[in-house]
Each structure stands twice: as C-alpha cells, then as structure tokens.
Design a protein around this motif. Sequence first.
Motif, short mmCIF file in Angstrom:
data_model
loop_
_atom_site.label_atom_id
_atom_site.label_comp_id
_atom_site.label_asym_id
_atom_site.label_seq_id
_atom_site.Cartn_x
_atom_site.Cartn_y
_atom_site.Cartn_z
N TRP A 171 36.01 40.52 31.11
CA TRP A 171 37.08 39.73 31.73
C TRP A 171 36.46 38.47 32.35
CZ3 TRP A 171 42.36 39.64 32.10
CH2 TRP A 171 42.90 38.79 33.07
N ALA A 172 36.79 37.32 31.76
CA ALA A 172 36.31 36.05 32.30
C ALA A 172 37.46 35.07 32.47
CB ALA A 172 35.24 35.45 31.38
N ALA A 173 38.69 35.63 32.54
CA ALA A 173 39.87 34.79 32.69
C ALA A 173 40.08 34.43 34.15
CB ALA A 173 41.11 35.53 32.16
N GLY A 174 40.75 33.32 34.38
CA GLY A 174 41.07 32.91 35.74
C GLY A 174 42.04 31.76 35.73
N ALA A 175 42.99 31.80 36.65
CA ALA A 175 43.95 30.72 36.76
C ALA A 175 43.50 29.68 37.77
CB ALA A 175 45.32 31.28 37.17
N GLY A 176 42.39 29.98 38.49
CA GLY A 176 41.98 29.07 39.55
C GLY A 176 42.88 29.25 40.75
N ALA A 177 42.80 28.31 41.67
CA ALA A 177 43.55 28.46 42.91
C ALA A 177 44.70 27.45 43.04
CB ALA A 177 42.61 28.31 44.10
N GLN A 200 47.94 34.87 41.16
CA GLN A 200 48.29 36.28 41.35
C GLN A 200 48.49 36.98 40.00
OE1 GLN A 200 48.27 37.98 44.05
NE2 GLN A 200 49.40 39.85 43.56
N ALA A 201 49.18 36.29 39.07
CA ALA A 201 49.51 36.89 37.78
C ALA A 201 48.29 37.11 36.90
CB ALA A 201 50.52 36.01 37.05
N VAL A 202 47.29 36.23 37.02
CA VAL A 202 46.11 36.33 36.15
C VAL A 202 44.96 37.02 36.88
CG1 VAL A 202 44.38 35.04 34.84
CG2 VAL A 202 46.76 34.30 34.81
N ASP A 203 44.50 36.44 37.98
CA ASP A 203 43.28 36.92 38.64
C ASP A 203 43.44 38.29 39.29
OD1 ASP A 203 41.22 34.51 38.63
OD2 ASP A 203 43.20 33.66 38.97
N ASN A 204 44.65 38.62 39.68
CA ASN A 204 44.90 39.95 40.25
C ASN A 204 45.54 40.86 39.21
OD1 ASN A 204 45.75 42.21 41.65
ND2 ASN A 204 46.96 41.14 43.16
N GLU A 205 46.81 40.60 38.90
CA GLU A 205 47.57 41.51 38.04
C GLU A 205 47.02 41.56 36.61
OE1 GLU A 205 51.48 39.94 38.50
OE2 GLU A 205 51.56 40.40 40.65
N GLY A 206 46.64 40.40 36.08
CA GLY A 206 46.11 40.37 34.72
C GLY A 206 44.81 41.13 34.60
N ALA A 207 43.93 40.93 35.59
CA ALA A 207 42.65 41.63 35.57
C ALA A 207 42.86 43.14 35.61
CB ALA A 207 41.78 41.17 36.74
N ILE A 208 43.77 43.58 36.48
CA ILE A 208 44.03 45.02 36.60
C ILE A 208 44.65 45.57 35.31
CG2 ILE A 208 45.45 46.74 37.80
CD1 ILE A 208 44.98 45.07 40.39
N LYS A 209 45.51 44.78 34.67
CA LYS A 209 46.06 45.20 33.38
C LYS A 209 44.95 45.39 32.36
CE LYS A 209 49.34 42.00 32.80
NZ LYS A 209 50.47 41.27 32.16
N SER A 210 43.97 44.50 32.39
CA SER A 210 42.87 44.61 31.42
C SER A 210 42.04 45.86 31.66
CB SER A 210 41.98 43.36 31.46
OG SER A 210 41.09 43.37 32.57
N TYR A 213 43.05 32.62 45.83
CA TYR A 213 42.18 33.04 44.71
C TYR A 213 41.25 34.17 45.15
CZ TYR A 213 38.20 32.55 41.46
OH TYR A 213 37.18 32.78 40.59
N MET A 214 40.66 34.05 46.33
CA MET A 214 39.72 35.06 46.80
C MET A 214 40.42 36.39 47.05
SD MET A 214 36.75 33.54 46.75
CE MET A 214 35.56 34.24 47.92
N TRP A 215 41.62 36.34 47.62
CA TRP A 215 42.38 37.58 47.85
C TRP A 215 42.77 38.24 46.52
CZ3 TRP A 215 42.35 40.50 51.86
CH2 TRP A 215 42.22 39.96 53.14
N ALA A 216 43.12 37.42 45.52
CA ALA A 216 43.46 37.96 44.21
C ALA A 216 42.26 38.65 43.58
CB ALA A 216 43.97 36.85 43.30
N LYS A 217 41.10 38.02 43.70
CA LYS A 217 39.86 38.62 43.18
C LYS A 217 39.55 39.92 43.92
CE LYS A 217 38.07 35.86 40.00
NZ LYS A 217 37.93 36.36 38.61
N LEU A 218 39.73 39.92 45.24
CA LEU A 218 39.46 41.11 46.04
C LEU A 218 40.35 42.27 45.59
CD1 LEU A 218 38.24 42.69 48.41
CD2 LEU A 218 39.95 41.60 49.91
N ALA A 219 41.63 42.00 45.38
CA ALA A 219 42.55 43.05 44.95
C ALA A 219 42.13 43.64 43.61
CB ALA A 219 43.97 42.50 44.88
N ALA A 220 41.71 42.78 42.68
CA ALA A 220 41.30 43.25 41.37
C ALA A 220 40.00 44.05 41.45
CB ALA A 220 41.13 42.06 40.42
N ASP A 221 39.02 43.51 42.16
CA ASP A 221 37.73 44.21 42.25
C ASP A 221 37.86 45.54 42.98
OD1 ASP A 221 36.79 41.95 41.03
OD2 ASP A 221 35.60 41.22 42.72
N ARG A 222 38.69 45.55 44.02
CA ARG A 222 38.93 46.80 44.74
C ARG A 222 39.56 47.85 43.83
NH1 ARG A 222 42.46 45.35 49.08
NH2 ARG A 222 40.86 45.34 50.71
N SER A 223 40.55 47.43 43.03
CA SER A 223 41.18 48.35 42.09
C SER A 223 40.16 48.90 41.10
CB SER A 223 42.31 47.65 41.34
OG SER A 223 42.84 48.49 40.32
#
Length: 250
Positions: free
Chosen positions: A76-82, A89-99, A149-159
């Motif tokens: 996973w190297a996708a990102g919508a930036g900030a 939210q849709a890519v860096d958090n939800e999209g990452a978790i979907k992947s 962006y940082m909170w979105a990354k945190l949510a994904a990494d935590r999941s």
Amino acid sequence: MVSNIILFGGSGKVARHITRLLTAEGHKVHSIIRNQDQKPDIVSLGGNPILQSIEQASVSDLAATITQVQATTVIWAAGAGAGNPERTQAVDNEGAIKSMDATAQAGVKRYVIVSAVDVRDRENRPEPEWYNDADRRRSEGVWRAIGVYMWAKLAADRSLVVENGRRGLEYTIVRPGGLSNDPGKGKVAAGNVHLDTMISREDVAAIVVECLKNDGTKGLAIDCVGGDTPIVDAIAEVANGKIDAFAGRY
C-alpha cells in the motif's frame, strides 16, 4: 524467487520507484491506478497497470483483483495527501483498511504499508523517549499543518496492528520522514530516528524492497530518515533488534 506483487497507489512518486526497482529484479508488479492517462508511465517502468478506484471499490472488489493476478504480496503506497479532508479520510484511512481486509480475504499474507514518521496518539500516549526539542518542534508543526492526514494514517496503522488477530497478515509499516525528490543515496537512518532529516523518495522505495527481502521486518513499524548507513544494514539492524517505532504509541 519471483514475487507477484499488487501495488496500490501505483502512480505515486514512491510507488513508481518501487515498481522500477522490483521489476528490475524480475518481479511482477501489478499497479493499481485510477487514471487511464497514467498507464503508459507504469508500462515504461515495467509494471502492469490496472484501473481501479480505491475509493469506490469494495473490499470484495479489491480482493478479487488481488486474487485475479495471483498476488503473493500487497504493498500500500496510496495517499490522497492532506489537501482534501474527505479524500484523505477515504483513501489514507478507509482505503488502506479496505486493502488490509482485501489482502486477508484473498488469502495473501505479506503486506507492506507506507505510512509516515511520528504517526502516533499524541493525546493519550507518551512521546518517543529519544525525541529532543527539535523533534518536538517538528512534530508540533507537522501535526498542525497536516493533522487530518496524520490522524488518517494513525487510524489505518492502528487497525493493521490491533485487528491483525483476525486478518493474520505478515505486515511491515514503513514510516519515512519528510520526503524529497533528490536521487537516492542508498544510505539512511532507521529505527529510533530524529525527525529533522529529509529522505529521498527513491530511498524510501529501496527500503520497501529491502523489507520484502528481510523476514525479520515482519510485525515491525520502521521509522526512516536520511542518514549514513547502507539500507541493507539499516534494515537488518532494525530487524535484528526488533525496533518497533509504533509500539506503545497507539
């Protein structure tokens, strides 16, 4: 051994370097992109472009793509930036978790995600004990500027970490510092790093590739910035020492 790799966010700058490096080693890289116009660039790098919207696709849609190409590894190297909070939210958090869920659903074990240094629960967890005043200033500035962006990354990494009991992935989190477009040096600092040194996108890509080669990186979150240690050695030191930059920070 040749790997069959799915790369989400294939048109990104780090992802393009990853594609070039992996295909040069003989691996097959199936690059998920969302824009038809990006296809020629991906092909020129040796990748196989696949048009699919991370935002619109379901977990089952993504799993079907992973299965279709018989992937053995997911990156996973996708990102919508900030810039746009909704897309972030849709890519860096939800999209990452979907992947992550799609990787598990497809029966693939190896999963590598590109995150960011200093992604952590700053409100409820202690700061890294090696931080100095310069690190604190940079942390404050980054979170103030791109907190969404940082909170979105945190949510994904935590999941990824907390919910791995059900997914069973062999994951690695690569957490680079500030990114530059300078040519890669092949040398970095990794592990318990300070935040004030930029790292080239090409070197980040090389770190991702090295993590795939080193099974000791499984289960670790690896911070990396510019430095003077050859990438192979830097990653080996982190793997051997089991240095996890995210442990206790989420």
